[in-house]
Design a protein around this motif. Structure first.
Motif, mmCIF file in Angstrom:
data_model
loop_
_atom_site.group_PDB
_atom_site.id
_atom_site.type_symbol
_atom_site.label_atom_id
_atom_site.label_comp_id
_atom_site.label_asym_id
_atom_site.label_seq_id
_atom_site.Cartn_x
_atom_site.Cartn_y
_atom_site.Cartn_z
ATOM 1 N N MET A 1 0.846 -1.196 0.000
ATOM 2 C CA MET A 1 0.000 0.000 0.000
ATOM 3 C C MET A 1 0.886 1.253 0.000
ATOM 4 N N VAL A 2 0.603 2.163 -0.919
ATOM 5 C CA VAL A 2 1.379 3.386 -1.036
ATOM 6 C C VAL A 2 0.753 4.452 -0.142
ATOM 7 N N SER A 3 1.554 5.083 0.709
ATOM 8 C CA SER A 3 1.034 6.082 1.631
ATOM 9 C C SER A 3 0.723 7.382 0.893
ATOM 10 N N LYS A 4 -0.308 8.086 1.384
ATOM 11 C CA LYS A 4 -0.688 9.359 0.779
ATOM 12 C C LYS A 4 0.404 10.409 0.997
ATOM 13 N N ARG A 5 1.091 10.320 2.118
ATOM 14 C CA ARG A 5 2.156 11.278 2.404
ATOM 15 C C ARG A 5 3.281 11.158 1.384
ATOM 16 N N PHE A 6 3.607 9.936 1.020
ATOM 17 C CA PHE A 6 4.669 9.707 0.031
ATOM 18 C C PHE A 6 4.280 10.315 -1.316
ATOM 19 N N VAL A 7 3.030 10.076 -1.739
ATOM 20 C CA VAL A 7 2.569 10.608 -3.026
ATOM 21 C C VAL A 7 2.524 12.128 -2.988
ATOM 22 N N LEU A 8 2.033 12.696 -1.870
ATOM 23 C CA LEU A 8 1.959 14.153 -1.742
ATOM 24 C C LEU A 8 3.347 14.785 -1.794
ATOM 25 N N LYS A 9 4.310 14.149 -1.149
ATOM 26 C CA LYS A 9 5.678 14.660 -1.167
ATOM 27 C C LYS A 9 6.236 14.685 -2.585
ATOM 28 N N ARG A 10 5.975 13.623 -3.332
ATOM 29 C CA ARG A 10 6.461 13.576 -4.714
ATOM 30 C C ARG A 10 5.769 14.631 -5.586
ATOM 31 N N LEU A 11 4.491 14.861 -5.344
ATOM 32 C CA LEU A 11 3.774 15.881 -6.113
ATOM 33 C C LEU A 11 4.341 17.273 -5.844
ATOM 34 N N ILE A 12 4.669 17.551 -4.585
ATOM 35 C CA ILE A 12 5.234 18.858 -4.230
ATOM 36 C C ILE A 12 6.590 19.047 -4.906
ATOM 37 N N LEU A 13 7.370 17.972 -5.002
ATOM 38 C CA LEU A 13 8.690 18.070 -5.624
ATOM 39 C C LEU A 13 8.605 18.334 -7.128
ATOM 40 N N LEU A 14 7.451 18.051 -7.735
ATOM 41 C CA LEU A 14 7.298 18.292 -9.169
ATOM 42 C C LEU A 14 7.171 19.783 -9.483
ATOM 43 N N VAL A 15 6.702 20.566 -8.509
ATOM 44 C CA VAL A 15 6.454 21.993 -8.745
ATOM 45 C C VAL A 15 7.729 22.745 -9.129
ATOM 46 N N PRO A 16 8.820 22.628 -8.361
ATOM 47 C CA PRO A 16 10.043 23.361 -8.769
ATOM 48 C C PRO A 16 10.609 22.881 -10.100
ATOM 49 N N VAL A 17 10.391 21.612 -10.438
ATOM 50 C CA VAL A 17 10.874 21.110 -11.731
ATOM 51 C C VAL A 17 10.144 21.818 -12.873
ATOM 52 N N LEU A 18 8.827 21.865 -12.783
ATOM 53 C CA LEU A 18 8.043 22.521 -13.831
ATOM 54 C C LEU A 18 8.330 24.024 -13.871
ATOM 55 N N PHE A 19 8.535 24.623 -12.703
ATOM 56 C CA PHE A 19 8.875 26.049 -12.655
ATOM 57 C C PHE A 19 10.204 26.307 -13.350
ATOM 58 N N GLY A 20 11.182 25.442 -13.105
ATOM 59 C CA GLY A 20 12.485 25.602 -13.734
ATOM 60 C C GLY A 20 12.425 25.435 -15.243
ATOM 61 N N VAL A 21 11.664 24.447 -15.703
ATOM 62 C CA VAL A 21 11.531 24.230 -17.146
ATOM 63 C C VAL A 21 10.844 25.422 -17.798
ATOM 64 N N ALA A 22 9.770 25.912 -17.167
ATOM 65 C CA ALA A 22 9.051 27.055 -17.725
ATOM 66 C C ALA A 22 9.955 28.281 -17.807
ATOM 67 N N SER A 23 10.742 28.515 -16.768
ATOM 68 C CA SER A 23 11.646 29.665 -16.758
ATOM 69 C C SER A 23 12.708 29.539 -17.840
ATOM 70 N N LEU A 24 13.234 28.326 -18.006
ATOM 71 C CA LEU A 24 14.265 28.102 -19.022
ATOM 72 C C LEU A 24 13.709 28.299 -20.427
ATOM 73 N N VAL A 25 12.524 27.767 -20.668
ATOM 74 C CA VAL A 25 11.907 27.921 -21.992
ATOM 75 C C VAL A 25 11.655 29.393 -22.298
ATOM 76 N N PHE A 26 11.143 30.131 -21.319
ATOM 77 C CA PHE A 26 10.875 31.559 -21.533
ATOM 78 C C PHE A 26 12.163 32.318 -21.825
ATOM 79 N N ALA A 27 13.217 32.004 -21.070
ATOM 80 C CA ALA A 27 14.476 32.721 -21.254
ATOM 81 C C ALA A 27 15.083 32.435 -22.619
ATOM 82 N N ILE A 28 15.074 31.173 -23.030
ATOM 83 C CA ILE A 28 15.685 30.804 -24.317
ATOM 84 C C ILE A 28 14.955 31.476 -25.469
#
Length: 347
Positions: A1-28
């Motif tokens: 059984m996968v804990s909800k806390r584990f999934v939530l933690k992984r979802l939160i970690l996705l936010v800075p990744v997408l922010f970084g990609v968006a910033s890089l695309v805009f800058a380029i």
């Protein structure tokens, strides 16, 4: 059984990744040479017309104002309208039309790779240094080494031109026309955009057979490469597992070899393979450009190449960020699968 806390933690970690990609695309794209207003109007447009379009697009605003506006729109999946590829059409609509094509191709290609690669990898490890092992390893090496732009035309030449079994290009026969919606419990629902699924939803078996025929060769083309990589990784992982102490203990207790391998070894050997499968699936979503080009399938990969060539900035931004979102979601799925196979990972 996968804990909800584990999934939530992984979802939160996705936010800075997408922010970084968006910033890089805009800058380029912001620093890239060329004027979007000039691209829209053409080289013969006057300076006054270009200045007016720049004002309408907000290109004269300060850099940070444009950056904040871009991030706000990206969070809402709004990228404006296409400049060149689909003039006047919202980028979101263009992506919604093209994305299912690539997802469908990637899913079938990955399915072929898994259905063939995992059994061959296990068999090769169990039969180490035998004729079966050597044949599997040679086949896997050939599958990785042969480029798609060569294997694709070769499959077309043999199965389409020589044998006449499968069509050479397209997604479905040009003589077949499909409705835009399907009915469920009296409600009109939109189709998925995946032609093999849509034909089943519409109950058109003749159209489904045609769609499968058209999809078979493209799926096999990328599936062979996927199969080769998965089988090699599965073999290496399985060889490490079969030498573990718990495997020897299971054999010492008199447990059969097949049960020992499948019950105790297979699940543990899958963990590193899942990493490869997840990364590879994300790569297939963005890297199916050659396959789509060879077989005349207009997916999102081909769309990105055309958008770059036409300097269609909104479409480039939307496509790249869509790739990033899909890749991060695949990574999330890999992490969840990890924790299911080995609950210790959650700790």
């Amino acid at each position: 059984m996968v804990s909800k806390r584990f999934v939530l933690k992984r979802l939160i970690l996705l936010v800075p990744v997408l922010f970084g990609v968006a910033s890089l695309v805009f800058a380029i794209l912001h620093l890239a040479p060329g004027d979007p207003a000039r691209v829209i109007l053409g080289q013969r447009a006057s300076a006054e017309q270009v200045a007016q379009v720049r004002q309408e697009l907000g290109l004269n605003d300060p850099f940070m104002v444009q950056y904040v506006r871009f991030l706000t729109d990206a969070a809402q999946f709004k990228f404006g309208q296409s400049y060149q590829i689909a003039k006047g059409t919202p980028v979101r609509q263009v992506l919604m039309d093209k994305l299912p094509v690539t997802i469908e191709l990637a899913l079938y290609g990955q399915a072929i790779g898994l259905l063939l690669g995992i059994p061959l990898g296990v068999l090769s490890a169990v039969k180490q240094d035998t004729l079966t092992d050597h044949a599997t390893r040679i086949g896997a090496l050939a599958g990785i080494s042969v480029p798609i732009y060569w294997s694709g035309p070769l499959l077309i030449l043999f199965f389409s031109i020589y044998l006449g079994i499968f069509p050479t290009s397209g997604r479905i026969s040009s003589t077949i026309f499909l409705d835009n919606t399907w009915t469920l419990l009296g409600m009109e629902l939109p189709l998925t955009g995946m032609v093999t699924i849509d034909t089943l939803l519409l109950g058109r078996l003749d159209a489904w057979f045609s769609a499968v025929q058209h999809m078979f060769l493209p799926a096999v083309t990328i599936g062979v490469y996927s199969m080769a990589l998965v089988s090699r990784m599965m073999r290496s992982s399985m060889l490490e597992v079969v030498r573990q102490d718990y495997m020897r203990t299971a054999r010492a207790k008199g447990q059969g070899e097949k049960i020992t391998v499948l019950k105790h070894g297979f699940r543990n050997a899958l963990i590193p393979v899942i990493t490869v499968v997840g990364i590879q699936f994300g790569t297939l979503l963005g890297g199916a450009v050659l396959t789509e080009t060879v077989f005349g399938i207009g997916g999102i990969g081909t769309l990105l190449v055309n958008a770059i060539g036409a300097t269609d900035y909104p479409l480039v931004q939307g496509t790249v960020l869509t790739f990033a979102l899909l890749f991060t979601l695949v990574t999330l799925g890999v992490d969840i699968t990890y924790s299911y196979l080995d609950p210790r990972i959650q700790q």
